[in-house]
Design an enzyme around this catalytic site. Structure first.
Site, mmCIF file in Angstrom:
data_model
loop_
_atom_site.group_PDB
_atom_site.id
_atom_site.type_symbol
_atom_site.label_atom_id
_atom_site.label_comp_id
_atom_site.label_asym_id
_atom_site.label_seq_id
_atom_site.Cartn_x
_atom_site.Cartn_y
_atom_site.Cartn_z
ATOM 1 C CB SER A 179 -2.804 19.108 43.003
ATOM 2 O OG SER A 179 -4.008 18.377 43.054
ATOM 3 C CE1 TYR A 192 -5.468 21.875 38.515
ATOM 4 C CE2 TYR A 192 -5.634 19.643 39.649
ATOM 5 C CZ TYR A 192 -5.609 20.950 39.626
ATOM 6 O OH TYR A 192 -5.285 21.615 40.828
#
Length: 287
Positions: A179, A192
């Site tokens: 990401s 995350y």
């Protein structure tokens, strides 16, 4: 699947993912109708985790258009998973569907064994399953959330990469979903973004492992930017117009990621390993 397998898939934690979802007028665009496959993955046996919707489904569809057989893996055996399976099969390829916790190494081992028994060698593993739980403060992140996020996002990648190795064909590929938060950080997604950074490091390290090199396996990652997936309204509770970024000043569509995965799975990327492709609308991530 057998009753024994179903039992082995059950998550062992009591943590329940919060549901902040609301109906939005803007549905994610999973498939590009103009994308025409050219047989780049014809006959490839592939596995995609986190594949009943969003990025995983877009990748699975693109792989099927390129001629790959696809094994779908997601948490629950529901209408979304079965609908995804039917869409994959509509392209004339084989499709298997498995439901279970990707962070459970027993489920991982049993699933890979079953795929191999059905199809033989596996050519590509896409580690895409992930979850996120936004918090305003680090003080709000408890042990259950931390364990759940790391188990799904990074433990699973290590499990699947380890367990697939005996079945992975020589010259095969492993593709991990990282990401943009691995590079930019995210004040509301501390755990995350930490897992996504770990995925980048694991990808680089695994690509240099001697067992991997001996089998000519290439290991790479894709780092999506702000992509409009079902996960965004479900976890962040925001609309399409509120979400987005990069120099293109709009969220990315899910289907716009799929060609990067096709490239990394095909012979087009035969000299690419240990790398991360950034599909983020122009967000600058270099140091």
């Amino acid at each position: 699947m057998s009753e024994e397998k179903i039992d082995s898939q059950s998550p062992k934690e009591d943590y329940v993912m919060p549901d902040n979802s609301e109906k939005t007028e803007r549905e994610p665009k999973i498939e590009n109708d103009e994308y025409k496959g050219s047989g780049k993955l014809k006959g490839h046996n592939t596995i995609v985790t986190g594949s009943d919707s969003g990025i995983g489904l877009a990748v699975a569809i693109a792989f099927a258009k390129e001629g790959a057989n696809v094994a779908l893996v997601d948490l629950e055996d529901n209408d979304d998973l079965r609908s995804a399976q039917k869409r994959i099969e509509s392209f004339g390829v084989n499709c298997l569907a498995f439901a279970g916790d990707v962070g459970d190494e027993v489920f991982t081992r049993l699933t890979l064994k079953e795929v191999s028994e059905a199809w033989g060698n596996i050519h590509t593993l896409v580690n895409n399953a992930a979850e996120q739980h936004p918090k305003e403060s680090i003080l709000e992140i408890d042990a259950a959330q931390l364990d759940r996020t790391f188990r799904t996002n990074i433990f699973s990648i290590i499990y699947w990469s380890r367990e697939v190795l005996p079945y992975l064909a020589e010259g095969g590929t492993i593709i991990n979903s990282s990401s943009v938060t691995a590079y930019e950080g995210s004040p509301q997604l501390l755990d995350y973004s930490a897992t996504k950074g770990a995925i980048v490091s694991f990808t680089r390290s695994l690509s240099q492992n001697q067992e991997i090199l001996d089998k000519r396996i290439r290991v790479n990652a894709v780092a999506p930017g702000p992509i409009w997936t079902p996960l965004i309204p479900a976890t962040l509770g925001i609309s399409y117009d509120e979400f987005g970024g990069g120099s293109l000043d709009r969220p990315g569509e899910v289907y716009e990621l799929a060609p990067a995965y096709v490239y990394l799975a095909s012979d087009d990327s035969s000299y690419v390993t240990g790398q991360t492709i950034h599909v983020n609308g122009g967000t600058i991530v270099n140091g």
